[in-house]
Every structure is written in C-alpha cells, then in structure tokens.
Design a protein around this motif. Structure first.
Motif, PDB file in Angstrom:
ATOM      1  N   SER A 158      14.871  25.080 -27.421  1.00 48.31           N
ATOM      2  CA  SER A 158      16.132  24.731 -28.082  1.00 48.31           C
ATOM      3  C   SER A 158      17.051  25.944 -28.240  1.00 48.31           C
ATOM      4  N   ALA A 159      16.569  27.122 -27.844  1.00 47.03           N
ATOM      5  CA  ALA A 159      17.350  28.347 -28.053  1.00 47.03           C
ATOM      6  C   ALA A 159      18.351  28.619 -26.938  1.00 47.03           C
ATOM      7  N   ALA A 160      18.042  28.196 -25.717  1.00 46.93           N
ATOM      8  CA  ALA A 160      18.921  28.473 -24.583  1.00 46.93           C
ATOM      9  C   ALA A 160      18.607  27.512 -23.445  1.00 46.93           C
ATOM     10  N   GLN A 161      19.590  27.277 -22.581  1.00 42.66           N
ATOM     11  CA  GLN A 161      19.394  26.337 -21.472  1.00 42.66           C
ATOM     12  C   GLN A 161      18.295  26.806 -20.532  1.00 42.66           C
ATOM     13  N   VAL A 162      18.239  28.134 -20.258  1.00 43.90           N
ATOM     14  CA  VAL A 162      17.207  28.639 -19.347  1.00 43.90           C
ATOM     15  C   VAL A 162      15.810  28.409 -19.911  1.00 43.90           C
ATOM     16  N   GLU A 163      15.675  28.449 -21.243  1.00 42.42           N
ATOM     17  CA  GLU A 163      14.387  28.187 -21.870  1.00 42.42           C
ATOM     18  C   GLU A 163      14.025  26.709 -21.721  1.00 42.42           C
ATOM     19  N   PHE A 164      15.001  25.841 -21.937  1.00 41.75           N
ATOM     20  CA  PHE A 164      14.797  24.397 -21.779  1.00 41.75           C
ATOM     21  C   PHE A 164      14.424  24.078 -20.335  1.00 41.75           C
TER      22      PHE A 164
ATOM     23  N   THR B  81      10.726  22.623 -15.833  1.00 40.53           N
ATOM     24  CA  THR B  81      10.195  23.001 -14.522  1.00 40.53           C
ATOM     25  C   THR B  81       8.669  22.981 -14.531  1.00 40.53           C
ATOM     26  N   LEU B  82       8.077  23.539 -15.587  1.00 38.52           N
ATOM     27  CA  LEU B  82       6.616  23.543 -15.698  1.00 38.52           C
ATOM     28  C   LEU B  82       6.055  22.125 -15.682  1.00 38.52           C
ATOM     29  N   ILE B  83       6.702  21.225 -16.417  1.00 37.95           N
ATOM     30  CA  ILE B  83       6.199  19.853 -16.546  1.00 37.95           C
ATOM     31  C   ILE B  83       6.489  19.025 -15.296  1.00 37.95           C
ATOM     32  N   GLU B  84       7.735  19.027 -14.856  1.00 39.95           N
ATOM     33  CA  GLU B  84       8.137  18.165 -13.742  1.00 39.95           C
ATOM     34  C   GLU B  84       7.493  18.578 -12.423  1.00 39.95           C
ATOM     35  N   ASN B  85       7.268  19.873 -12.223  1.00 43.94           N
ATOM     36  CA  ASN B  85       6.668  20.355 -10.971  1.00 43.94           C
ATOM     37  C   ASN B  85       5.159  20.552 -11.088  1.00 43.94           C
ATOM     38  N   GLN B  86       4.589  20.086 -12.201  1.00 42.85           N
ATOM     39  CA  GLN B  86       3.142  20.065 -12.408  1.00 42.85           C
ATOM     40  C   GLN B  86       2.483  21.452 -12.236  1.00 42.85           C
TER      41      GLN B  86
END
Length: 205
Positions: free
Chosen positions: A75-81, A86-91
């Motif tokens: 929630s702190a920055a777009q790159v963090e979101f 990326t970790l979740i969607e690209n497994q």
C-alpha cells in the motif's frame, strides 16, 4: 565518549518477573526464520530496487531456504503493489513458502493490501501502529485506550477485507516504537489484539 551524551537518556526499565521459566528452556525444533530484507532494505535505499531486482532477490531468499519472506509494503507505492502481484500471478512463490506484507492500521491501506494479496496462499499480514509515549502524546494526541482502539480497528478491517475476498490470512502485530513504549502498555495492547483476533491452531497470530 562524551560523558554528557552517555547520560542523556534514562536506561530501559528492567523486567522483574520472579516466576519466569523461559530462560531455562532449550529449543528442540528449528525456529521459523522470516526475511524482511525486501521490505526494510528497499525502503532505506536512495535508489530502490527495480521490480526485476526485487524478483531476483526473492528467488535468492527462496534458494537460501527461507519459508517466510516479508516481500513488501504494497500500500506504500505502486512498485511495491506490482511486485506482490507479480509474485502471485506468475507463480514465483513455492507451495511451502509464505509471503508477508506490512501495513499500517488504516482502512484504505488495509483494503489495498488485501487487494494486492488476492490469490496468495495463506499470506501473513503484518499490522502495526505507533505505541510509544512520545507518539501518543505528540503525534496522535491520544490516550492509551484510543491507541488500543486504532490497533483493534486494524484487526477488524483485516478480517473484513480478507473475508470479502475469501483470503485466508495469518496476523502478525507489532507495537511500533516498542523500545519507547512502557512494557506494561506494550503487553496490554498485544493482549487486546490477540483477544480480538481470537487465534487458534489453524488461525495463528
């Protein structure tokens, strides 16, 4: 060393607990180690890591053997979101590894955090709010009861938004600025959070 400097601050109060037994206990099982490098390290850099650099670092932490990794502050920055997505969607998260994210006890930030975690397997949400005497008095201008209320609201918002998304999360709570917080108040607010979360063998804290 300047003698004036070393006497500038009072020493931290010693805990007098005559009945404590934990110093005599020995560990029989390996502890669970949680890496927070991707969160703390990246926030402190003048030039933060790119998404690819963060991904390479995450893969290295997995290779080292970490089973819990605090991957960011979505929630702190777009790159963090974007990194969490990326970790979740690209497994990229192995089945035996859990990611953890940090969030302040504020509703819109918690909602954004749960959004970032959508699809994750039993992630850990690390909730915090300031508890020290200085922050209560100077920054928040709230008493202890009101500061506890902030923590409990955060717990309820996590339950609310995780429930709506069908996300099963584990809670971690930190009284921020712990060393500036009276030990008895740190205990009081942690116990209040535990009571609100109602942990169990399958719903830990």
């Amino acid at each position: 060393m300047n003698k004036v400097t070393i006497n500038k601050y009072s020493s931290y109060p010693a805990m007098q607990l005559a009945s404590r037994t934990w110093p005599d206990k020995q560990l029989n099982n390996a502890p669970i180690w949680c890496s927070v490098d991707l969160r703390d390290g990246n926030q402190a850099l003048i030039t933060p890591m790119s998404l690819q650099e963060k991904l390479d670092f995450f893969k290295l932490l997995v290779k080292i053997g970490f089973k819990e990794i605090e991957a960011g502050f979505p929630s702190a920055a777009q790159v963090e979101f974007d990194f969490i997505r990326t970790l979740i969607e690209n497994q990229h998260i192995p089945e035996d590894v859990r990611i953890q994210v940090l969030v302040q006890s504020r509703e819109h930030l918690i909602a954004r955090t749960i959004e970032a975690l959508s699809g994750a397997h039993k992630p850990i949400v690390h909730l915090y709010n300031p508890t020290s005497e200085n922050q209560r008095r100077i920054v928040f201008r709230k008493d202890k009861k009101e500061i506890i209320a902030i923590a409990l609201e955060g717990v309820r918002w996590i339950k609310k938004y995780a429930g709506k998304s069908g996300l099963e999360v584990q809670l971690e709570y930190s009284p921020e600025s712990f060393t500036g917080t009276e030990p008895e108040f740190a205990l009081q607010i942690c116990e209040a959070v535990i009571n609100e979360w109602q942990p169990s063998a399958t719903n830990k804290i």
